[in-house]
Design a protein around this motif. Structure first.
Motif, PDB file in Angstrom:
ATOM      1  N   VAL A  24     -24.481   1.026  52.170  1.00 10.40           N
ATOM      2  CA  VAL A  24     -25.365  -0.248  52.896  1.00 10.40           C
ATOM      3  C   VAL A  24     -25.874   0.622  54.522  1.00 10.40           C
ATOM      4  N   GLY A  25     -25.107   0.434  55.334  1.00  8.43           N
ATOM      5  CA  GLY A  25     -25.356   1.358  56.887  1.00  8.43           C
ATOM      6  C   GLY A  25     -26.133   2.198  56.239  1.00  8.43           C
ATOM      7  N   ALA A  26     -25.373   3.677  55.478  1.00 10.33           N
ATOM      8  CA  ALA A  26     -26.114   4.858  54.938  1.00 10.33           C
ATOM      9  C   ALA A  26     -27.757   4.386  55.082  1.00 10.33           C
ATOM     10  N   MET A  27     -27.563   4.131  53.694  1.00  9.34           N
ATOM     11  CA  MET A  27     -28.671   3.852  53.374  1.00  9.34           C
ATOM     12  C   MET A  27     -29.436   3.114  54.755  1.00  9.34           C
ATOM     13  N   ALA A  28     -29.308   2.041  54.723  1.00  3.59           N
ATOM     14  CA  ALA A  28     -30.763   1.306  56.021  1.00  3.59           C
ATOM     15  C   ALA A  28     -31.005   2.648  57.005  1.00  3.59           C
ATOM     16  N   ALA A  29     -29.931   2.955  58.031  1.00  2.00           N
ATOM     17  CA  ALA A  29     -30.064   4.491  58.773  1.00  2.00           C
ATOM     18  C   ALA A  29     -31.562   5.733  58.165  1.00  2.00           C
TER      19      ALA A  29
ATOM     20  N   SER B 231     -33.316  13.709  53.230  1.00  2.00           N
ATOM     21  CA  SER B 231     -32.385  14.155  52.115  1.00  2.00           C
ATOM     22  C   SER B 231     -31.166  14.554  52.834  1.00  2.00           C
ATOM     23  N   ALA B 232     -31.064  15.953  53.613  1.00  2.00           N
ATOM     24  CA  ALA B 232     -30.507  16.117  54.302  1.00  2.00           C
ATOM     25  C   ALA B 232     -30.223  15.231  55.063  1.00  2.00           C
ATOM     26  N   ILE B 233     -30.968  14.407  56.200  1.00  3.92           N
ATOM     27  CA  ILE B 233     -30.561  13.946  57.294  1.00  3.92           C
ATOM     28  C   ILE B 233     -29.458  12.595  56.569  1.00  3.92           C
ATOM     29  N   GLY B 234     -29.963  12.312  55.234  1.00 10.74           N
ATOM     30  CA  GLY B 234     -29.018  10.880  54.656  1.00 10.74           C
ATOM     31  C   GLY B 234     -27.672  11.285  54.588  1.00 10.74           C
TER      32      GLY B 234
END
Length: 289
Positions: A210-215, A196-199
């Motif tokens: 969408v890019g942040a979710m995928a990464a 969660s912290a990385i996200g």
């Protein structure tokens, strides 16, 4: 889908809760769990133990085969459905849903054009980061509990229920097993805090949710692949996924807390490091949307 702008700005903390941001936390959690996307993801997580139990039940009834040992245990005691479903969900399904929620924390608001409004009083940048992270952590707990609770319900409905034999050979009743399952749910929730912290950090780097979710989801998968490669064994103790399956200690008597402590310390390290990275990025970022 990104947050509803009206819902996101709807509640501002008043009175004594304003300084602590408790009103913002309550508003964020309420908005998060009212979203159709969140409800759909929780529904998908609930379907894991249900479909698993039905598949085992139908297969066993049709040809008498029990399949792998851990699936065969379900037919002997329905209380094992929660354990099996959580084991199945940890490598992929839980990280996927957590990656969606964590990746959307800041990037979703930026993409929707509501981030500037949230940074006007009463929220500041630091407080907003904390509130968004608390919301993501709440989803980790909710997703884990949904699997455990629905697993217990469908297990009781479809299979015999009785005393549970632990890995150490001891037997516990329903109350003792329920307590161990709650500890297991806590363990899995803590295991997902680092992700969660990385996200959250990745979400501060972009305005494309969408890019942040995928990464975030890809990093979770890559970490598990690295952890499975003997050639990269020296990296395993540092991977946030290293202790994800270490909850077997709760099925021994007495309970071993070694993995729990190591996992909590590792996740805390990820929360601190990526929390500071998110703080450094977000507090110096020009907010254009």
């Amino acid at each position: 889908m990104p947050a509803d702008p009206t819902a996101t700005r709807a509640t501002a903390p008043l009175g004594p809760t304003r300084g602590l941001g408790l009103g913002l936390v309550a508003s964020e959690i309420a908005v998060l769990f009212r979203r159709t996307r969140t409800i759909a993801m929780l529904g998908a997580l609930a379907a894991i133990p249900v479909l698993l139990a039905i598949a085992v039940r139908v297969t066993t009834s049709r040809d008498g085969s029990r399949g792998p040992a851990f699936l065969g245990d379900i037919t002997q005691n329905g209380l094992f459905v929660s354990l099996t479903a959580l084991t199945v969900a940890i490598p992929l399904f839980l990280p996927l849903t957590v990656g969606v929620v964590a990746g959307d924390t800041i990037a979703g608001e930026a993409g929707l054009g509501t981030l500037r409004y949230l940074l006007v009083a009463p929220a500041g940048r630091i407080r907003l980061l904390v509130v968004k992270y608390v919301g993501a952590a709440a989803f980790c707990a909710a997703g884990t509990l949904v699997i455990v609770v629905f697993g217990a319900i469908v297990g009781v409905l479809l299979f015999p229920v009785g005393p549970v034999t632990l890995l150490s050979g001891d037997t516990v009743g329903f109350a003792g097993y329920a307590g161990r399952m709650l500890l297991m749910a806590l363990y899995v929730t803590i295991s997902l805090l680092g992700l969660s912290a990385i996200g959250l950090f990745i979400s501060t780097l972009t305005s494309v949710p969408v890019g942040a979710m995928a990464a975030t989801i890809v990093l979770s998968t890559v970490a598990q692949i690295i952890g499975a490669l003997p050639q990269l064994a020296f990296l395993q103790p540092w991977l946030f996924t290293n202790y994800w399956l270490g909850f077997a200690d709760f099925f021994r008597s007495p309970i071993s807390w070694e993995n729990f402590g190591s996992n909590a310390l590792l996740q805390l390290g990820y929360v601190v490091v990526f929390g500071f990275l998110a703080f450094g990025r977000f507090t110096t970022k020009d907010i254009l949307s």
